[in-house]
Enzyme design. Structure first.
Site, PDB file in Angstrom:
ATOM      1  N   SER A  60      16.296  24.838  12.445  1.00  0.00           N
ATOM      2  CA  SER A  60      17.237  25.795  12.173  1.00  0.00           C
ATOM      3  C   SER A  60      16.995  26.662  11.141  1.00  0.00           C
ATOM      4  CB  SER A  60      18.564  24.945  12.036  1.00  0.00           C
ATOM      5  OG  SER A  60      19.557  25.928  11.592  1.00  0.00           O
ATOM      6  N   HIS A 113      15.929  27.106  16.533  1.00  0.00           N
ATOM      7  CA  HIS A 113      17.333  26.972  16.573  1.00  0.00           C
ATOM      8  C   HIS A 113      18.071  28.179  15.743  1.00  0.00           C
ATOM      9  CE1 HIS A 113      21.179  24.816  17.339  1.00  0.00           C
ATOM     10  NE2 HIS A 113      21.452  25.122  16.109  1.00  0.00           N
ATOM     11  N   ASP A 145      21.403  29.954  14.720  1.00  0.00           N
ATOM     12  CA  ASP A 145      22.900  29.676  14.457  1.00  0.00           C
ATOM     13  C   ASP A 145      23.505  31.017  14.332  1.00  0.00           C
ATOM     14  OD1 ASP A 145      23.334  26.869  14.439  1.00  0.00           O
ATOM     15  OD2 ASP A 145      22.046  26.836  12.609  1.00  0.00           O
ATOM     16  N   MET A 148      27.165  32.844  13.840  1.00  0.00           N
ATOM     17  CA  MET A 148      28.329  32.501  13.554  1.00  0.00           C
ATOM     18  C   MET A 148      28.968  33.882  13.216  1.00  0.00           C
ATOM     19  SD  MET A 148      27.800  29.570  10.779  1.00  0.00           S
ATOM     20  CE  MET A 148      26.298  28.348  10.782  1.00  0.00           C
ATOM     21  N   HIS A 168      22.371  29.009  19.304  1.00  0.00           N
ATOM     22  CA  HIS A 168      23.649  28.090  19.244  1.00  0.00           C
ATOM     23  C   HIS A 168      24.836  28.987  18.607  1.00  0.00           C
ATOM     24  CE1 HIS A 168      25.987  24.810  16.713  1.00  0.00           C
ATOM     25  NE2 HIS A 168      26.548  25.207  17.743  1.00  0.00           N
ATOM     26  N   MET A 195      28.214  29.989  17.362  1.00  0.00           N
ATOM     27  CA  MET A 195      29.312  29.501  16.840  1.00  0.00           C
ATOM     28  C   MET A 195      30.497  30.886  16.880  1.00  0.00           C
ATOM     29  SD  MET A 195      27.659  26.846  14.505  1.00  0.00           S
ATOM     30  CE  MET A 195      26.212  27.707  14.566  1.00  0.00           C
ATOM     31  N   MET A 228      27.805  17.906  18.170  1.00  0.00           N
ATOM     32  CA  MET A 228      27.661  18.431  16.697  1.00  0.00           C
ATOM     33  C   MET A 228      27.924  17.071  15.945  1.00  0.00           C
ATOM     34  SD  MET A 228      27.083  21.495  16.327  1.00  0.00           S
ATOM     35  CE  MET A 228      27.072  21.644  14.724  1.00  0.00           C
ATOM     36  N   GLY A 268      29.421  25.315  10.986  1.00  0.00           N
ATOM     37  CA  GLY A 268      29.695  26.348  10.021  1.00  0.00           C
ATOM     38  C   GLY A 268      28.793  26.596   8.925  1.00  0.00           C
ATOM     39  N   PHE A 269      28.138  25.163   8.338  1.00  0.00           N
ATOM     40  CA  PHE A 269      27.169  25.337   7.323  1.00  0.00           C
ATOM     41  C   PHE A 269      26.028  24.322   7.229  1.00  0.00           C
ATOM     42  CE2 PHE A 269      31.470  26.432   5.994  1.00  0.00           C
ATOM     43  CZ  PHE A 269      31.280  27.944   5.350  1.00  0.00           C
ATOM     44  N   GLY A 270      25.010  24.654   6.847  1.00  0.00           N
ATOM     45  CA  GLY A 270      23.986  23.839   6.700  1.00  0.00           C
ATOM     46  C   GLY A 270      24.101  23.022   5.532  1.00  0.00           C
ATOM     47  N   ASP A 314      22.922  18.050  16.053  1.00  0.00           N
ATOM     48  CA  ASP A 314      23.061  19.244  15.056  1.00  0.00           C
ATOM     49  C   ASP A 314      23.776  18.864  13.689  1.00  0.00           C
ATOM     50  OD1 ASP A 314      22.571  21.512  13.713  1.00  0.00           O
ATOM     51  OD2 ASP A 314      23.579  22.786  15.384  1.00  0.00           O
ATOM     52  N   GLY A 315      23.089  18.586  12.811  1.00  0.00           N
ATOM     53  CA  GLY A 315      23.849  18.699  11.404  1.00  0.00           C
ATOM     54  C   GLY A 315      23.495  17.412  10.787  1.00  0.00           C
ATOM     55  N   GLY A 316      23.037  17.404   9.577  1.00  0.00           N
ATOM     56  CA  GLY A 316      22.530  16.354   8.915  1.00  0.00           C
ATOM     57  C   GLY A 316      21.312  15.463   9.392  1.00  0.00           C
ATOM     58  N   GLY A 359      17.918  21.574   9.884  1.00  0.00           N
ATOM     59  CA  GLY A 359      17.659  22.721   9.037  1.00  0.00           C
ATOM     60  C   GLY A 359      16.984  22.501   7.622  1.00  0.00           C
ATOM     61  N   SER A 360      17.763  21.886   6.958  1.00  0.00           N
ATOM     62  CA  SER A 360      17.459  21.711   5.547  1.00  0.00           C
ATOM     63  C   SER A 360      16.074  20.870   5.474  1.00  0.00           C
ATOM     64  CB  SER A 360      18.469  21.346   4.525  1.00  0.00           C
ATOM     65  OG  SER A 360      19.452  20.564   5.274  1.00  0.00           O
TER      66      SER A 360
HETATM   67  C1  DX5 Z   1      25.763  24.104  11.179  1.00  0.00           C
HETATM   68  C2  DX5 Z   1      24.545  24.555  12.207  1.00  0.00           C
HETATM   69  C3  DX5 Z   1      23.454  23.636  11.904  1.00  0.00           C
HETATM   70  C4  DX5 Z   1      22.750  23.861  10.362  1.00  0.00           C
HETATM   71  C5  DX5 Z   1      22.251  22.333  10.409  1.00  0.00           C
HETATM   72  O1  DX5 Z   1      26.858  24.714  11.880  1.00  0.00           O
HETATM   73  O2  DX5 Z   1      24.968  24.626  13.601  1.00  0.00           O
HETATM   74  O3  DX5 Z   1      22.191  24.072  13.004  1.00  0.00           O
HETATM   75  O4  DX5 Z   1      21.757  24.695  10.511  1.00  0.00           O
HETATM   76  O5  DX5 Z   1      21.825  22.343   9.076  1.00  0.00           O
HETATM   77  P1  DX5 Z   1      21.264  21.111   8.356  1.00  0.00           P
HETATM   78  O6  DX5 Z   1      20.160  20.475   9.346  1.00  0.00           O
HETATM   79  O7  DX5 Z   1      21.035  21.521   7.119  1.00  0.00           O
HETATM   80  O8  DX5 Z   1      22.391  20.044   8.355  1.00  0.00           O
HETATM   81 ZN    ZN Z   2      23.308  25.002  15.010  1.00  0.00          ZN
END
Ligand code: DX5
Ligand code: ZN
Length: 224
Positions: A8, A31, A33, A35, A64, A66, A135, A140-142, A173-175, A195-196
């Protein structure tokens, strides 16, 4: 079984997106995002940036969305030539009509659900979709923590996909990291947004390879 790793770019350097995409060239999809500061309390990028990414990315884009009013906007994003467009069930008035429109335009149609949204009503509509996104954090946030509480929903979706005989991808997606990817894979996911854990790694290619390997071996533990 096929396993896909989708870095991401939310966790990438937004001033150098072309170079950042090149850093993750061994991944399967990019990916993106989108928003709108309305559907989620954060604002990222929109159509002009997606169009520019489309020009420089060697990998297919996995959008994606949002954003609110998905019925109206998802097709507009598909018109950029995106490989896959995923919109949120919570943001669409008619998920089937919107998915059909995406496919007509030539994009894969993905449906996303937030952690507290039930997937059951959508499992009857599987033939309309190419991917379901479960999800694993609140969108909303990484950098948030993986919510293990979403795994029963993922397993349920996985069972429905297996029973249908359809090749509907199951995305999380997420964590997602080396600590959580096996759990998600064992519960039936085959398409992993990270992502991270990818962009924060010193060597992104090694991290992608590690995630892929962990997901592959954990998938072996999964029985339908
Ligand atoms: C969050 C996004 C994710 C985000 C995931 O709303 O949809 O795609 O980038 O980030 P990580 O992998 O750091 O949780
Ligand atoms: Zn995403």
């Amino acid at each position: 079984m096929a396993v896909r790793i989708d870095p991401s770019i939310l966790a990438a350097d937004f001033a150098n997106l072309e170079a950042e995409i090149a850093r993750v060239a061994t991944a399967d999809l990019i990916h993106v995002d989108v928003m709108d500061n309305h559907f989620v309390p954060n604002l990222t990028l929109g159509l002009p940036v997606v169009e520019s990414l489309q020009r420089v990315s060697a990998l297919p884009l996995d959008l994606h969305l949002m954003i609110s009013d998905a019925d109206r906007w998802a097709p507009v994003y598909a018109e950029t030539g995106a490989y896959s467009v995923t919109f949120h069930a919570e943001a669409a008035a008619d998920v089937v009509a919107t998915a059909r429109r995406l496919r007509q335009i030539g994009a894969r149609a993905g449906l996303a659900v937030k952690p507290d949204t039930d997937i059951a009503p959508y499992l009857e509509l599987l033939p309309e979709f190419d991917m379901l996104l479960i999800m694993t954090v609140e969108p909303g946030f990484g950098g948030q923590s993986f919510m293990q509480s979403t795994m029963p929903k993922l397993s349920r979706a996985s069972e429905a996909v297996a029973a249908s005989g359809l090749d509907v991808w199951l995305q999380v997606d997420g964590g997602i990291s080396e600590k959580t990817i096996e759990l998600a894979s064992a519960a039936g996911a085959n398409t992993f947004v990270a992502g991270s854990s990818v962009f924060g790694a010193e060597n992104a290619a090694e991290q992608i390879a590690l995630l892929r390997e962990l997901a592959r071996s954990a998938a072996g533990a999964h029985t339908h």
